[in-house]
Design a protein around this motif. Structure first.
Motif, PDB file in Angstrom:
ATOM      1  N   SER A 188       0.853  -1.187   0.000  1.00  0.00           N
ATOM      2  CA  SER A 188       0.000   0.000   0.000  1.00  0.00           C
ATOM      3  C   SER A 188       0.890   1.239   0.000  1.00  0.00           C
ATOM      4  O   SER A 188       2.073   1.177  -0.344  1.00  0.00           O
ATOM      5  CB  SER A 188      -0.938  -0.032   1.206  1.00  0.00           C
TER       6      SER A 188
ATOM      7  N   VAL B 272      -2.168   6.971   2.544  1.00  0.00           N
ATOM      8  CA  VAL B 272      -3.470   6.778   3.190  1.00  0.00           C
ATOM      9  C   VAL B 272      -3.597   7.606   4.476  1.00  0.00           C
ATOM     10  O   VAL B 272      -4.705   7.870   4.940  1.00  0.00           O
ATOM     11  CB  VAL B 272      -3.751   5.290   3.491  1.00  0.00           C
TER      12      VAL B 272
ATOM     13  N   ALA C 132      -6.298   6.573   9.223  1.00  0.00           N
ATOM     14  CA  ALA C 132      -6.215   6.789   7.783  1.00  0.00           C
ATOM     15  C   ALA C 132      -7.167   7.913   7.395  1.00  0.00           C
ATOM     16  O   ALA C 132      -8.360   7.841   7.675  1.00  0.00           O
ATOM     17  CB  ALA C 132      -6.565   5.513   7.032  1.00  0.00           C
TER      18      ALA C 132
ATOM     19  N   TRP D 187      -6.485   2.849  -0.049  1.00  0.00           N
ATOM     20  CA  TRP D 187      -7.276   2.556   1.156  1.00  0.00           C
ATOM     21  C   TRP D 187      -8.400   1.580   0.812  1.00  0.00           C
ATOM     22  O   TRP D 187      -8.687   0.651   1.581  1.00  0.00           O
ATOM     23  CB  TRP D 187      -7.832   3.849   1.746  1.00  0.00           C
TER      24      TRP D 187
ATOM     25  N   ARG E  70       2.723  -0.216   4.287  1.00  0.00           N
ATOM     26  CA  ARG E  70       2.463   1.133   3.770  1.00  0.00           C
ATOM     27  C   ARG E  70       3.816   1.746   3.420  1.00  0.00           C
ATOM     28  O   ARG E  70       4.604   2.070   4.301  1.00  0.00           O
ATOM     29  CB  ARG E  70       1.697   1.957   4.799  1.00  0.00           C
TER      30      ARG E  70
END
Length: 287
Positions: free
Chosen positions: A103, A107, A122, A133, A154
């Motif tokens: 990811s 986010v 987030a 997301w 992330r």
């Protein structure tokens, strides 16, 4: 250990595949185009063509596999239809044992330069972050329903060999002056590959990990450091108020967010020892 499948086997995925092959592990790289299949084959990586728009997914050997999902979302909207189709394919082709999703730290949205760990809520601020997301939420629902294990990285801005903005610097494209440039974060591709492997091996199911180095700095610092290391003229610096039209819309969107990421969980829970804890450590390996 199950077979490794890397969905979206591009810049990061190819390096990840090589690491696993070096350990004697079976790896399948999944790419969207025939050119991608040929690129992986030339690197000695078994490859299969499948499009996350739906074509070819059901033929993948997903049942019991260890899946890395590195494929990017679509370019528009706030939903990641590609991740949704991948999860739908699991019900037909078989459920993976474990999935690691790449990811983005986007986010978190704009955090005003604060230090941010994984407990930070987030709050995506732009569509590209909403899409990531949406992918995270889709995968969490899959994990809850199927019992498949899920770990999410992330990831900060990725740099490495062949992944530096050298052409932009050569062209003399302006950059925002230091006093207007927000905090940003990055990670060397080799450290990201190591983080991916550790997340697959020992990440807690359902856990999120910030994947970044130890040294947040500004985007301006990043460009100046690369120019200096490559022996190129530094880009001209302009006030943020003058950036419209001189700096790309994508770059402007990054300049609207400021955060400093903590990687403590990555280091302490997964045991990652960074090869390149700062940009100064990592740049020589890229040039």
């Amino acid at each position: 250990m199950g077979d490794i499948i890397i969905v979206g086997c591009g810049y990061v995925g190819t390096r990840l595949a090589r690491q696993y092959l070096g350990l004697g592990q079976s790896v399948l790289g999944v790419v969207r185009t025939q050119a991608g299949v040929e690129r992986l084959a030339a690197a000695g990586i078994a490859a299969r063509r499948a499009d996350l728009a739906g074509e070819g997914l059901d033929a993948l050997p997903l049942d019991g596999a260890l899946v890395f999902h590195l494929a990017p979302p679509p370019d528009q909207g706030r939903e990641d239809s590609r991740t949704r189709r991948l999860v739908e394919a699991f019900t037909r082709a078989g459920q993976p044992q474990r999935l690691v999703y790449i990811s983005t730290t986007g986010v978190y949205g704009d955090c005003g330069g604060a230090w941010v760990d994984e407990s930070w809520p987030a709050r995506p601020g732009v569509d590209r972050s909403y899409r990531r997301w949406d992918a995270e939420e889709t995968l969490r629902r899959w994990s809850d329903a199927s019992g498949g294990e899920l770990a999410i990285l992330r990831v900060a801005g990725i740099y490495g060999p062949g992944r530096l903005p050298l052409e932009r610097i050569r062209q003399g494209v302006p950059m925002v002056r230091a006093e207007d440039s927000p905090f940003s974060n990055r990670i060397h591709v080799d450290d990201l590959v190591a983080a991916c492997m550790l997340a697959m091996e020992r990440g807690q199911s359902g856990a999120v990990y910030n994947a970044c180095d130890d040294s947040p700095s500004s985007m301006t610092d990043y460009f100046l450091a690369i120019a200096d290391a490559a022996g190129l003229p530094r880009p001209p610096l302009i006030p943020l108020a003058q950036a419209q039209g001189q700096v790309s819309a994508a770059m402007l969107s990054y300049l609207t967010e400021s955060r400093r990421l903590s990687n403590r969980k990555l280091r302490e829970e997964l045991g990652l020892i960074l090869r390149y804890p700062s940009l100064a450590d990592g740049l020589p390996s890229c040039l």
